[in-house]
Scaffold this motif. Sequence first.
Motif, PDB file in Angstrom:
ATOM      1  N   PHE A 228       0.842  -1.196   0.000  1.00 34.74           N
ATOM      2  CA  PHE A 228       0.000   0.000   0.000  1.00 34.74           C
ATOM      3  C   PHE A 228       0.880   1.251   0.000  1.00 34.74           C
ATOM      4  N   GLY A 229       0.519   2.219  -0.898  1.00 32.31           N
ATOM      5  CA  GLY A 229       1.200   3.512  -0.938  1.00 32.31           C
ATOM      6  C   GLY A 229       2.361   3.601  -1.875  1.00 32.31           C
ATOM      7  N   GLU A 230       2.771   2.508  -2.489  1.00 36.92           N
ATOM      8  CA  GLU A 230       3.905   2.588  -3.418  1.00 36.92           C
ATOM      9  C   GLU A 230       3.508   3.422  -4.630  1.00 36.92           C
ATOM     10  N   THR A 331     -11.769   6.118  -0.191  1.00 39.23           N
ATOM     11  CA  THR A 331     -10.314   5.933  -0.027  1.00 39.23           C
ATOM     12  C   THR A 331     -10.048   4.847   0.994  1.00 39.23           C
ATOM     13  N   GLY A 332      -9.203   3.903   0.610  1.00 39.41           N
ATOM     14  CA  GLY A 332      -8.920   2.791   1.503  1.00 39.41           C
ATOM     15  C   GLY A 332      -7.745   3.055   2.444  1.00 39.41           C
ATOM     16  N   VAL A 333      -7.479   2.093   3.355  1.00 47.85           N
ATOM     17  CA  VAL A 333      -6.360   2.142   4.305  1.00 47.85           C
ATOM     18  C   VAL A 333      -5.423   0.994   3.990  1.00 47.85           C
ATOM     19  N   ASP A 334      -4.280   0.969   4.725  1.00 44.05           N
ATOM     20  CA  ASP A 334      -3.287  -0.071   4.489  1.00 44.05           C
ATOM     21  C   ASP A 334      -3.833  -1.430   4.926  1.00 44.05           C
ATOM     22  N   PRO A 335      -4.012  -2.364   3.957  1.00 37.62           N
ATOM     23  CA  PRO A 335      -4.533  -3.696   4.306  1.00 37.62           C
ATOM     24  C   PRO A 335      -3.633  -4.455   5.280  1.00 37.62           C
ATOM     25  N   MET A 336      -2.301  -4.236   5.186  1.00 40.09           N
ATOM     26  CA  MET A 336      -1.379  -4.931   6.091  1.00 40.09           C
ATOM     27  C   MET A 336      -1.674  -4.570   7.546  1.00 40.09           C
TER      28      MET A 336
END
Length: 346
Positions: A228-230, A331-336
Amino acid sequence: MASNRPAQPTSFAPDDPQSFGFAYGKDEGPWEEWNPTEDSVRPVRGRHRVGKQRGGGLARSSTVLGVGVIAAVGAGGMATAAPGKAPVSISLPDLSSVTHSAKALISDGADAAPEGSTTPLTGAGLTTEDAAQGSTDAGEALRARIMQQAESQQNQVDSAAQKAAEAAAAKQAVALATKQQDAAKAKAAAAKEKAEEEAKAKAEAERLAELAKSYTLPTSSYTLTSRFGEAGALWSSGYHTGLDFAAPTGTLIKAIHSATVTEAGWAGAYGYRTILTLDDGTELWFCHQSSISVTAGQKVATGDVIGRVGATGNVTGPHLHLEVHPGGAATGVDPMAWLQSKGLNP
């Protein structure tokens, strides 16, 4: 012209001065006969005590000389008269009182005290306390008092120094005890905090372990590739919005938690997509599937198969693209991080 007046005749002028044991010059004289009487040689009572004044050695010497002369005359008993005259008998009274007075005068001068005082000079300055301690000499008593005072002052100085040392030691001991107490409190607080953190971590681990029983990872035999975020040109938003699980095509995809299927079908760049909505409103997006096994409105439980891994949509190879949208937000959040909060470690 003027002439000297002739000398008066004397009734007693010896031709031979040596007869009385002394001589005189030609200009000395004239001589007269001396007949001492009892009144003329009687000592003046009380007058000889004047010699007791300090520095009165002259008075005592004169008195002794006078007594010596009288004694000498008395010893002779009779003086030799002038030539041609019969010897004159000299009768003297008892001079024992004079001799006694002279002896008393001499003895008094040896240890005389100031006039009006009955204390000898060697005893002047003695106090009653000195006398009680057996002191008889004023100088020695003064020296003893000075030494006693010096010793008392030294004792006071030593006592003050000892008190100061004791106060400093007590202050140092208090400071050390306070420091040790603070260190002990800090150590106890740190131990308590550590214990609380450990207890909290243990409780969280237990909670997650229990929670993990109701959650599961979406697939198996996978490799995590894009996170996420890359950033990159491969994604239309300019950065990666999910977590990619690369796996062979056809690998089973499972429901992470019990939920309701709110969407199942084609979604453009996401390929075939299935959306599960949890009870708290969180949406889980499963994208790029090769096939879908559920329909919209269907209830699923943790671990149920909902599809298979594929390479549909905008992809470079087979993988599962997972997104997490709390409350159905766009907008989503970091799945990890979300998976880890459920006790799962991809």
